[in-house]
Write an enzyme that holds these catalytic residues in place. Structure first.
Site, short mmCIF file in Angstrom:
data_model
loop_
_atom_site.label_atom_id
_atom_site.label_comp_id
_atom_site.label_asym_id
_atom_site.label_seq_id
_atom_site.Cartn_x
_atom_site.Cartn_y
_atom_site.Cartn_z
N LYS A 15 0.85 -1.21 0.00
CA LYS A 15 0.00 0.00 0.00
C LYS A 15 0.88 1.25 0.00
CE LYS A 15 -3.98 1.83 2.63
NZ LYS A 15 -4.74 1.68 3.90
N SER A 71 -9.69 2.11 2.87
CA SER A 71 -8.82 2.81 1.96
C SER A 71 -7.93 1.90 1.12
CB SER A 71 -7.96 3.79 2.74
OG SER A 71 -7.12 3.10 3.64
N SER A 80 -9.69 -0.39 7.00
CA SER A 80 -9.12 -0.31 5.65
C SER A 80 -8.41 -1.55 5.13
CB SER A 80 -8.17 0.87 5.56
OG SER A 80 -8.91 2.05 5.49
N1 GLN Z 1 -12.86 4.27 6.24
C1 GLN Z 1 -12.30 4.71 7.48
C2 GLN Z 1 -11.91 6.16 7.37
O1 GLN Z 1 -12.22 6.74 6.39
C3 GLN Z 1 -11.13 3.85 7.87
C4 GLN Z 1 -9.91 4.17 7.12
C5 GLN Z 1 -8.73 3.31 7.48
O2 GLN Z 1 -8.85 2.28 8.14
N2 GLN Z 1 -7.57 3.78 7.10
O3 GLN Z 1 -11.34 6.73 8.24
#
Ligand code: GLN
Length: 487
Positions: A76, A151, A175
């Site tokens: 990532k 994400s 994410s």
């Molecule tokens: N979707 C969540 C957010 O927008 C989690 C994101 C993540 O785990 N990096 O914060």
């Protein structure tokens, strides 16, 4: 040799060690696959063909050994890779090449993996669909008109598109698990502090947790065992041995769960989930009962406050962490024409460099931390965090793990949740409580709803990462892995 891109990481490691395939052949097969499909999938922001082939050659020459020698991996783009572009999918870091490797990247290299490149994500890991990437979204291999989750949608899509057998994600609120669920792959969030944050571009430091993504549970456990473990360069890293996650996955795969108690979270049982998600989840649950597990209903009354608490804590930490992107130290600098003040240059750089969701979080977090509001927002959210931790602790006095669907809905079409931030935030309704508590959790496929994958979440007590692998592997042994449509 059968199609190298369809093989699991464990099979590839074995084939390479046994000289049935060379690491260069394996790397080339995956790079060719990326060339063939990534224009449509857009899982990668950067493909490091040269670096991958050089690493594979070192494996073939016997210069690098290790448990995953020659196995390709995608990382990532929020994780620092020496000399290889690292942008966190933001314009503000465009062109930045870190001068060092994250600890987990060092460990991946030491284990012999071959890094293919860097995967797409929502900017600074804020989002649930990759629609907030500054470089355009990733498309879900199951249906190219739908989101791959976020994400870490790029990492999950790379697996489902057979571009890589393994990938690294980071999980702050879901994410790793949510993209795993909607792409029919496996994603595990280790115990907080179980994997090093050194070299991870910080979003919310008290929640950020790197972890493994794979197409099956055993591969996820193998990758977990390679990246986990104490790192003195991360002040919140746990100085304890890593549980035997690989052994636990193999034990689970034998299909016996007698004596294991699964806690069904009452608060997550109905409302808000699509009926197709609930029926796939319940089929998964029945499969586990057939393997000997017992289901106990548990109540976690504070889980309903997890989402609002998270959306105060995470933006607060983000507003502080993202202050470092000021046009002075990294990446983009705008308006530095010799006539402007430092403050003006910083302001122009941040205005141009950050996307709208990142700005929303910075503003939200700055507000929540400002004097006069701190106690009412950030302070209250921290108290809720404690109550959620207590819910987990009392539940784990009665059961071994908690189970729920990973997400309330399957992969949604692009654009369907971008106009209302709350609709996007709901994607993490079931994953966020674990982050606030700090425990491990995994998403494993349990079936399809209207032709799209559904994820089953297993949450375990802190430091008991092995337990979630056992249950997840047992489920996989009963329902099998999912095969996406051919691209
Ligand atoms: N979707 C969540 C957010 O927008 C989690 C994101 C993540 O785990 N990096 O914060």
């Amino acid at each position: 040799m059968s199609d190298l891109t369809k093989m699991s990481a464990a099979q590839l490691a074995k084939a390479i060690a046994g000289k049935e395939a060379s690491a260069v052949e394996v790397a080339t097969a995956h790079l060719d696959r990326i060339d063939a499909v990534d224009e449509r999938v857009h899982a990668f922001l950067h493909v490091d063909r040269e670096g991958a082939l050089a690493a594979a050659e070192r494996v073939d020459k016997g210069e690098v050994t290790g448990p995953l020698a020659g196995v390709p991996i995608a990382v990532k783009d929020v994780i620092a890779t020496k000399g290889v572009p690292t942008t966190a999918a933001s314009k503000i870091l465009e062109g930045w090449r870190p001068p060092y490797d994250a600890t987990l990247v060092e460990r991946l290299r030491a284990a012999g993996t071959v890094m293919l490149g860097k995967t797409n994500m929502d900017e600074f890991a804020m989002g649930s669909s990759t629609e907030y990437s500054a470089y355009g979204p990733t498309n879900n291999p199951w249906d190219l008109g739908r989101i791959p989750g976020g994400s870490g949608g790029g990492s999950a899509a790379a697996l489902a598109a057979y571009e890589a057998p393994l990938a690294i994600g980071t999980d702050t609120g879901g994410s790793i698990r949510q993209p795993g669920a909607v792409t029919g792959t496996v994603g595990a969030k280790p115990t907080y502090g179980g994997t090093s944050r050194y070299g991870l571009i910080a979003f919310s430091s008290s929640l950020d947790t790197p972890g493994p993504c794979a197409r099956n549970v055993e591969d996820a456990a193998l990758l977990h065992s390679v990246i986990a473990g104490h790192d003195p360069r991360d002040s919140t890293s746990i100085p304890q041995p890593v549980p035997d996650v690989v052994g636990a996955a193999r034990l689970g795969a034998s299909g016996d769960l007698s004596g294991v108690k699964l806690g069904l979270v009452k608060e997550f049982a109905g409302d808000g989930s699509e009926p197709g998600v609930l029926s796939a989840f319940h089929e998964g649950l029945e499969a586990l009962v057939k393997l000997g597990a017992e289901v106990v209903e548990v109540s976690c009354p504070h889980f309903e406050y997890a989402l609002p608490a998270y959306y105060l804590i995470a933006p607060s930490e983000a507003s502080s962490n993202l202050a470092r992107f000021d046009g002075v130290r990294y990446g983009l600098r705008v308006g530095d024409d010799g006539n402007r003040s430092l403050e003006e240059v910083m302001s122009l750089t941040r205005e141009a460099g950050f996307g709208p969701e990142v700005k929303r979080r910075i503003i939200l977090g700055t507000y929540a931390l400002s004097s006069g509001y701190y106690d009412a927002y950030y302070g209250q959210a921290q108290k809720v965090r404690t109550l959620i931790t207590r819910d987990f602790q009392s539940a784990f006095e009665r059961v071994d793990v908690l189970v729920s669907p990973t997400t309330p809905f399957v992969a949604f079409p692009f654009g369907s949740r971008t106009s209302d931030p709350y609709q996007m935030y709901l994607a993490d309704l079931f994953t966020i409580p674990t982050n606030l508590y700090g425990g491990p959790a995994i998403s494993v496929p349990c079936g399809l709803s209207e032709g799209l994958p559904v994820g089953f979440q297993v949450m375990a007590p802190t430091l008991a990462d092995d337990r979630m692998y056992r249950v997840a592997a047992a489920l996989e042994s009963a329902v099998g892995t999912l095969t996406p449509p051919a691209l």
